[in-house]
Design an enzyme around this catalytic site. Structure first.
Site, PDB file in Angstrom:
ATOM      1  N   CYS A   6      85.042  65.928  21.950  1.00 60.47           N
ATOM      2  CA  CYS A   6      85.442  64.910  20.989  1.00 60.47           C
ATOM      3  C   CYS A   6      86.968  64.751  20.970  1.00 60.47           C
ATOM      4  O   CYS A   6      87.687  65.738  20.828  1.00 60.47           O
ATOM      5  CB  CYS A   6      84.937  65.284  19.603  1.00 60.47           C
ATOM      6  N   CYS A  51      79.428  63.299  18.666  1.00 62.50           N
ATOM      7  CA  CYS A  51      80.149  64.504  18.293  1.00 62.50           C
ATOM      8  C   CYS A  51      79.324  65.179  17.207  1.00 62.50           C
ATOM      9  O   CYS A  51      79.117  64.613  16.144  1.00 62.50           O
ATOM     10  CB  CYS A  51      81.540  64.171  17.764  1.00 62.50           C
ATOM     11  N   CYS A  77      84.899  66.916  11.807  1.00 62.92           N
ATOM     12  CA  CYS A  77      85.477  65.864  12.633  1.00 62.92           C
ATOM     13  C   CYS A  77      86.071  64.785  11.724  1.00 62.92           C
ATOM     14  O   CYS A  77      85.338  64.134  10.980  1.00 62.92           O
ATOM     15  CB  CYS A  77      84.378  65.307  13.532  1.00 62.92           C
ATOM     16  N   LYS A 128      73.935  27.812  35.621  1.00 62.89           N
ATOM     17  CA  LYS A 128      74.514  28.818  34.719  1.00 62.89           C
ATOM     18  C   LYS A 128      75.984  28.514  34.473  1.00 62.89           C
ATOM     19  O   LYS A 128      76.737  28.317  35.422  1.00 62.89           O
ATOM     20  CB  LYS A 128      74.380  30.210  35.342  1.00 62.89           C
ATOM     21  N   ASP A 160      68.789  31.232  25.382  1.00 64.21           N
ATOM     22  CA  ASP A 160      68.733  32.604  25.844  1.00 64.21           C
ATOM     23  C   ASP A 160      67.949  33.462  24.864  1.00 64.21           C
ATOM     24  O   ASP A 160      68.461  33.914  23.859  1.00 64.21           O
ATOM     25  CB  ASP A 160      70.176  33.118  25.982  1.00 64.21           C
ATOM     26  N   GLU A 186      68.593  19.657  29.735  1.00 63.42           N
ATOM     27  CA  GLU A 186      68.377  20.394  28.486  1.00 63.42           C
ATOM     28  C   GLU A 186      69.293  21.608  28.474  1.00 63.42           C
ATOM     29  O   GLU A 186      69.779  22.033  29.511  1.00 63.42           O
ATOM     30  CB  GLU A 186      66.924  20.899  28.419  1.00 63.42           C
ATOM     31  N   TYR A 222      60.276  23.451  25.142  1.00 58.39           N
ATOM     32  CA  TYR A 222      60.803  22.619  26.222  1.00 58.39           C
ATOM     33  C   TYR A 222      59.788  22.164  27.255  1.00 58.39           C
ATOM     34  O   TYR A 222      60.155  21.477  28.193  1.00 58.39           O
ATOM     35  CB  TYR A 222      61.958  23.327  26.931  1.00 58.39           C
ATOM     36  N   LYS A 239      69.823  25.593  28.176  1.00 59.27           N
ATOM     37  CA  LYS A 239      69.024  26.770  28.505  1.00 59.27           C
ATOM     38  C   LYS A 239      69.226  27.795  27.393  1.00 59.27           C
ATOM     39  O   LYS A 239      70.310  28.324  27.211  1.00 59.27           O
ATOM     40  CB  LYS A 239      69.463  27.342  29.854  1.00 59.27           C
ATOM     41  N   CYS A 296      88.265  66.025  17.382  1.00 59.62           N
ATOM     42  CA  CYS A 296      88.130  67.393  16.868  1.00 59.62           C
ATOM     43  C   CYS A 296      87.900  68.421  17.963  1.00 59.62           C
ATOM     44  O   CYS A 296      87.845  69.615  17.693  1.00 59.62           O
ATOM     45  CB  CYS A 296      87.010  67.461  15.839  1.00 59.62           C
TER      46      CYS A 296
END
Ligand code: AMP
Ligand code: ZN
Length: 670
Positions: free
Chosen positions: A408, A426, A432, A314, A120, A116, A227, A118, A411
């Site tokens: 930043c 910032c 800015c 995996k 996530d 099957e 499942y 897997k 700025c």
């Protein structure tokens, strides 16, 4: 029960069964057999009957999928059968070793395997009794989890009632997932409201299970893939059979699952999906291989942590190594800082990768990544590749750890990081540059002030030339100032100035959205505008007054208060006012505002003689009604103009919804 009552009960039960079937066709099989309109008609019929006959209430009725129940604390519930974890393998050798361990226990008898995907997401165990959903519990520590039944019931593909030949009592296990498509749509909406996008589908799916408001869960496009069936006397003798049975009872079981007669066929399955998984609508991180025979499964049993009869494999994410040339820092419209890795270009999964996200300071520290390092980059479910680690053997001795910026890059202001937040910000909102231009770009966007002739690049140009410092400055721009700009001509400059002038007609609710108060998206802006009627009233509103407005929560209220506490904002608003931008509901609108249509939902269709379609929609909203784009059982009236589509008419008639003319409508609000 008298005869009449029995008849009504039967009618209700029949409708529930029929609707369950159609739900299944639509959400599980992806193969509807009736039109949406026919479905809505049946649902409406059931809703009406249930309203009239509360004595036949059923917590598993298909009318209750929209949620609404709020859970403050989720009860802890013990799993009758423990929810085990899975052992992981990363190579074909690992799998061959596993096969040897199996052989030691089951001997020479043939072993077949169910393969099957897997999925996530977040695992869930759902208990059914007599074909009815009883309870849904998260995995927790495997022994006990949280009761999240109300939330799970809102997921349309989870059957509330089963069909066919199901065991009297069993648990079914699966994964709650968020398909990419729905995830991306959710993020688009968040970004539009000035909120940070969610990081990935998996965390969002598992976070959704623990939301207190089930109506909120109902809005998320979650799905549930099953499942495993667990229970006593289920009458099932193999894993592949359990998948087939689950499918027949109404569960969503992806049809990728396949029976392999030996390890070679298992490898074939793995190879196929390693290549094709990118085409799936949801995230997978591997394959799960299970000994097919239940007798053999029993013989194999469990270790302390996982079944001996199952193994996860995996997938290797495609990885490449390259050199980290530099780290730069981006500043977003809200001031959030994102570190970006600039890489020596490298080919990965078919595309050339030059940049990777480093997310935040914690991530850089965790990876201990330094400029000049050879790094591993990987492409996972996300579009932007990630840096997974550093090849330390290639690090030169003289580079020290990366020191995160303190100021930043745009700025020079010292950055802030709020407690509990991963991101640096910032704080120099008004000085800015990327924050300023970002806000102006939002102000002029289509759903906000919709200024014709002005685009994102021109905003930057105007800002760089010192012609505008904020969006209020747009209103003092003169044609002569604009013409000398790059790529500007007499005509385009004229259009620009005219477009700005015209935006003074944009109604207050859209201006309120345009000024970009954090968390005030389109809908919230409408609500606030209708309720407070002017920016002055909104400015004076206390936190308590704000949260009293329908659908305004603490977060929004606080943000509104903070916005007006800032002198700079007050000054910008004053200037907008002086230029003649709509900062209150117009007299005409005020006059026209009533609650006459409150609670009524309208669909507008066709062409009208006395008012435009948009005016008509506004009239509905001004009088407290709601406008919806499609006809459903919830619609109260359809306002039909000339050329109303025949299918719309048919649908409205079928649902028994009143179709009214423009004149009827205008008389209604007189
Ligand atoms: P892990 O979280 O890495 O320990 O992997 C175990 C988890 O994989 C289980 O708890 C399930 O939630 C999940 N899983 C996803 N797809 C499947 C599947 N087809 N069969 C069994 N478990 C699965
Ligand atoms: Zn800055």
């Amino acid at each position: 029960m008298d005869k009449a009552q029995l008849e009504i009960r039967d009618q209700i039960n029949n409708l529930r069964t029929v609707l369950q079937e159609h739900n299944h066709n639509y959400y599980v099989l992806d193969n509807p057999t009736i039109s949406d309109y026919e479905f809505d008609m049946l649902l409406k019929q059931l809703q009406e009957l249930e309203e009239k006959h509360p004595e036949f209430h059923d917590p598993n009725s298909p009318t209750l999928r929209v949620g609404g129940e709020v859970t403050k604390n989720f009860d802890t519930v013990s799993h009758e059968f423990r929810m085990y974890s899975l052992d992981n393998s990363y190579s074909k050798e690992d799998l061959l070793d596993w096969e040897k361990r199996i052989r030691k226990i089951v001997g020479e008898a043939p072993v077949s395997y169910t393969c099957e995907l897997k999925y996530d997401g977040a695992s869930i165990s759902i208990s059914y009794e007599n074909g009815t959903l009883l309870r849904a519990v998260t995995r927790g520590d495997g022994f006990q989890g949280d009761d999240v039944t109300t939330n799970i019931k809102t997921i349309r593909s989870v059957p509330l009632k089963l069909k066919g030949d199901y065991p009297e009592k069993f648990d079914i296990r699966g994964e709650i997932i968020l398909p990419f498509d729905g995830f991306n749509k959710m993020n688009e909406a968040r970004v539009a409201a000035g909120e940070d996008p969610y990081m990935n589908p998996r965390n969002t799916a598992s976070g959704s299970l623990k939301l207190q408001d089930s109506a909120e869960v109902a809005k998320r496009p979650l799905d549930c893939l099953l499942y495993n069936i667990t229970g006593n006397n289920t009458g099932i003798s193999s894993q592949i059979e359990s998948l087939e049975k689950a499918r027949a009872w109404g569960f969503k079981v992806p049809d990728a699952a396949k029976l392999a007669q030996n390890m070679d066929e298992v490898f074939e399955f793995i190879n196929y999906w390693d290549e094709h998984r990118s085409g799936l609508p949801y995230e997978t991180d591997g394959v799960v291989i299970k000994v097919n025979s239940m007798d053999q499964q029993d013989e194999l049993g469990h270790t302390a942590k996982a079944p001996r009869w199952a193994m996860a494999y995996k997938f290797k994410s495609e990885q490449a190594t390259t050199i980290l040339n530099s780290i730069t820092y981006q500043v977003g419209r809200t001031g959030a800082i994102t570190p970006v890795a600039n890489l020596e270009p490298v080919l990965l999964a078919g595309t050339t990768v030059k940049r990777a996200s480093l997310h935040n300071a914690d991530q850089i520290e965790k990876l201990d990544v330094r400029v000049g390092d050879t790094v591993y980059v990987e492409k996972g479910g996300e579009i932007i590749p990630k840096i997974m680690g550093v090849d330390l053997s290639k690090r030169s001795k003289d580079v020290g750890p990366t020191i995160y910026i303190t100021h930043c890059p745009e700025c020079g202001t010292e950055l802030e990081r709020k407690e509990g937040e991963a991101q640096h910000y910032c704080p120099n909102q008004y000085g800015c540059p990327p924050q300023i231009t970002g806000r102006i770009q939002h102000f002029i966007s289509r759903k906000a002030m919709d200024i014709d002739g002005l685009g994102a690049e021109t905003v930057e140009l105007l800002f760089n030339e010192g012609l505008i410092k904020d969006y209020a400055d747009l209103y003092k721009l003169k044609k002569e100032e604009v013409i000398p700009l790059e790529r500007m001509a007499e005509k385009s400059a004229e259009n620009l100035v005219m477009g700005i002038e015209k935006s003074k007609e944009i109604p207050f609710e859209r201006v309120l959205y345009a000024i970009g108060i954090r968390f005030v998206g389109e809908t919230v802006a409408k609500k606030l505008a209708r309720h407070f009627k002017s920016i002055d009233a909104l400015k004076e509103a206390s936190f308590e007054q704000l949260v009293q407005v329908d659908e305004i929560g603490d977060k929004i209220a606080q943000s509104v208060n903070e916005f007006f506490a800032d002198e700079t904002n007050v000054d910008i608003i004053d200037r907008l006012n002086a230029y003649g931008v709509q900062l209150k509901i117009s007299e005409a609108q005020l006059e026209g505002q009533t609650d006459k249509l409150s609670g009524k939902i309208f669909v507008v269709s066709g062409v009208f003689a006395k008012v435009s379609r948009n005016e008509l929609k506004k009239l509905i909203e001004d009088n407290g009604g709601k406008v919806s784009s499609s006809i459903s059982s919830k619609t109260t009236f359809v306002v039909a103009g000339e050329n109303m589509g025949p299918s719309k008419r048919q649908k409205a008639e079928g649902l028994g919804i009143a179709i009214i003319s423009e004149d009827d409508f205008l008389a209604m609000i007189q």
